[in-house]
Design a protein around this motif. Structure first.
Motif, PDB file in Angstrom:
ATOM      1  N   GLU A 182      -4.407  -0.707  -3.676  1.00  0.00           N
ATOM      2  CA  GLU A 182      -5.092   0.578  -3.509  1.00  0.00           C
ATOM      3  C   GLU A 182      -6.029   0.499  -2.301  1.00  0.00           C
ATOM      4  O   GLU A 182      -6.618  -0.542  -2.024  1.00  0.00           O
ATOM      5  N   GLN A 183      -6.144   1.613  -1.609  1.00  0.00           N
ATOM      6  CA  GLN A 183      -6.993   1.659  -0.424  1.00  0.00           C
ATOM      7  C   GLN A 183      -8.219   2.524  -0.689  1.00  0.00           C
ATOM      8  O   GLN A 183      -8.186   3.443  -1.513  1.00  0.00           O
ATOM      9  N   GLN A 184      -9.293   2.218   0.023  1.00  0.00           N
ATOM     10  CA  GLN A 184     -10.532   2.976  -0.093  1.00  0.00           C
ATOM     11  C   GLN A 184     -11.167   3.107   1.284  1.00  0.00           C
ATOM     12  O   GLN A 184     -10.887   2.319   2.194  1.00  0.00           O
ATOM     13  N   ILE A 185     -12.004   4.128   1.429  1.00  0.00           N
ATOM     14  CA  ILE A 185     -12.708   4.352   2.687  1.00  0.00           C
ATOM     15  C   ILE A 185     -14.098   3.728   2.578  1.00  0.00           C
ATOM     16  O   ILE A 185     -14.864   4.050   1.655  1.00  0.00           O
ATOM     17  N   ALA A 186     -14.377   2.826   3.480  1.00  0.00           N
ATOM     18  CA  ALA A 186     -15.671   2.128   3.481  1.00  0.00           C
ATOM     19  C   ALA A 186     -16.569   2.728   4.561  1.00  0.00           C
ATOM     20  O   ALA A 186     -16.155   2.903   5.714  1.00  0.00           O
TER      21      ALA A 186
ATOM     22  N   LEU B  75     -10.824   2.245   6.855  1.00  0.00           N
ATOM     23  CA  LEU B  75      -9.929   2.239   5.686  1.00  0.00           C
ATOM     24  C   LEU B  75      -9.606   0.790   5.338  1.00  0.00           C
ATOM     25  O   LEU B  75      -9.102   0.040   6.183  1.00  0.00           O
TER      26      LEU B  75
ATOM     27  N   ASN C 205      -8.457  -2.211   2.017  1.00  0.00           N
ATOM     28  CA  ASN C 205      -7.802  -2.412   0.725  1.00  0.00           C
ATOM     29  C   ASN C 205      -8.816  -2.813  -0.342  1.00  0.00           C
ATOM     30  O   ASN C 205      -9.728  -3.614  -0.085  1.00  0.00           O
ATOM     31  N   LYS C 206      -8.624  -2.279  -1.535  1.00  0.00           N
ATOM     32  CA  LYS C 206      -9.434  -2.714  -2.672  1.00  0.00           C
ATOM     33  C   LYS C 206      -9.001  -4.109  -3.110  1.00  0.00           C
ATOM     34  O   LYS C 206      -7.891  -4.559  -2.822  1.00  0.00           O
TER      35      LYS C 206
ATOM     36  N   SER D 162       0.834  -1.206   0.000  1.00  0.00           N
ATOM     37  CA  SER D 162       0.000   0.000   0.000  1.00  0.00           C
ATOM     38  C   SER D 162       0.867   1.254   0.000  1.00  0.00           C
ATOM     39  O   SER D 162       0.557   2.243  -0.677  1.00  0.00           O
TER      40      SER D 162
END
Length: 423
Positions: free
Chosen positions: A44-48, A126, A128-129, A14
């Motif tokens: 890639e990271q995303q906010i859930a 936060l 990971n995709k 990441s």
């Protein structure tokens, strides 16, 4: 093939993805001649945002309402223009979320009036995709950058500038570690060196043949050469036009047909392409890539560097086996051994190929330019250098024969003729 392939190596994928997206890719895309830089193998990271059913229902909030509110808050607003001397600057208001805390602290307006923080009605985390590709370099997970050049750019220049730009980023980013599994400039330079070696060998061979068959008719050879050279001088325009038209025409034929009339060179690269069944998952493909790489490492001790990119339905694995002078087996021999060693791997289709001057040289136009330049230089060198080289060798040969005739002693200088005395 891209112009360059770069592997960014480290412990945290990441962080490597962030380093690539924020620093490395923008720096490489600013190089003159670079068209695109694609990133593979990173995380890639995303906010859930997961709404709590009980608390959101108590506030009268629905999933669609919260989603629309988030989209409206995460925007970049234009703010007009600002005149700064002779420059006109565009002003914008950045309202995009920068951190996880920004999303958690967002004030959510309630439909019935009032407001509440998003963290009060939802779990914001936060994560990971899902990965679309996985990459490894020498057994270590990495992020692979594929640099593509513009159609009019020079492939050698772009490749060399990529390495220079990465080196310039190291002082400010000590964690930046990279390897270059593929650079088009390496193979183009190898081919150019081979062309000049062939030119030199041809000139030396031509001079040796002339010396062997014409060593006793120097005057005839010089006279013939002077006549040919005089013909070109007297008819310079027509002669040079015809010669260069022939050379350029042959080079353009190479460009259009992509046919290289030269022996295949051992570039020291072996490629393994793996095709998985339709519907295969990335984890299954990566496991198959690990299995194949283990067999390759045991079968090919000549490996200097190895990396692969695994996607859901395919794997591309490239091996650098070093220069030909450092190993006994050719790259074609290594490829043949690998075909036998990997023949029993089930559940996939494997294609193995050794590098050659056509597949590793880049675009056909670059090869055509290389061949045209080589032919022009060889023509000039043959017309100018061969007679000079022959004359030097012939003078040494005559001197050697005279000394041999005199018993190894240097030839005595001839006495000057006496001047005629007046009567």
């Amino acid at each position: 093939m891209p112009t360059a392939m770069i592997a960014l190596m480290g412990d945290d994928l990441s962080q490597l993805q962030t380093l690539a997206d924020d620093i490395v890719v923008p720096a490489l895309e600013r190089i003159d001649g670079v068209a695109q830089v694609t990133v593979s193998g990173g995380v890639e990271q995303q906010i859930a945002v997961e709404l709590d059913p009980t608390r959101s229902a108590g506030y009268g909030l629905s999933t669609s309402y919260v989603s629309q509110f988030l989209a409206g808050q995460n925007l970049l607003y234009p703010g007009g223009d600002l005149q700064n001397g002779s420059q006109k600057l565009t002003v914008s208001t950045d309202a995009k979320f920068q951190t996880l805390q920004d999303v958690q602290d967002m004030i959510l307006t309630l439909p019935t009036g009032g407001a509440v923080r998003l963290s009060g009605v939802a779990n914001v985390t936060l994560e990971n995709k899902d990965m679309s590709a996985m990459a490894q370099a020498n057994g270590t997970a990495c992020v692979v950058l594929q640099v593509s050049k513009q159609s009019s750019a020079n492939e050698v220049y772009v490749s060399e500038e990529v390495i220079k730009r990465l080196d310039s980023l190291k002082p400010e980013n000590p964690s930046l570690q990279y390897a270059a599994p593929y650079l088009a400039s390496d193979y183009i330079n190898q081919t150019v060196d081979a062309v000049f070696q062939n030119i030199l060998q041809g000139v030396l061979l031509a001079a040796a043949v002339v010396l062997l068959f014409l060593r006793r008719v120097t005057e005839a050879f010089n006279a013939l050469y002077l006549k040919i050279l005089g013909f070109f001088i007297r008819r310079l325009f027509l002669g040079m036009l015809a010669s260069f038209a022939l050379v350029v025409g042959f080079g353009l034929t190479l460009v259009n047909t992509k046919t290289v009339l030269m022996p295949d060179m051992d570039q020291g690269q072996v490629t393994v392409n793996v095709s998985m069944p339709i519907g295969a998952q990335l984890e299954e493909t990566a496991a198959k890539a690990d299995q194949i790489s283990g067999i390759v490492e045991r079968t090919v001790p000549e490996i200097v560097d190895m990396f692969y990119i695994a996607q859901s339905a395919s794997v591309t694995m490239m091996m650098d086996v070093g220069s030909k002078s450092q190993r006994e087996r050719s790259s074609n021999d290594i490829a043949a051994v690998l075909r036998t060693a990997l023949a029993d791997v089930a559940g996939c289709e494997i294609t193995i190929s050794a590098s050659n001057s056509d597949s590793m040289m880049g675009s056909g136009s670059d090869m055509g330019i290389t061949m045209i330049s080589g032919m022009v230089i060889s023509t000039v060198i043959t017309l100018v250098f061969t007679p000079v080289y022959y004359s030097v060798i012939d003078n040494f040969s005559r001197l050697f024969h005279r000394r041999k005739k005199n018993g190894g002693k240097p030839e005595a200088p001839q006495p000057a003729e006496a001047e005629a005395q007046p009567v």
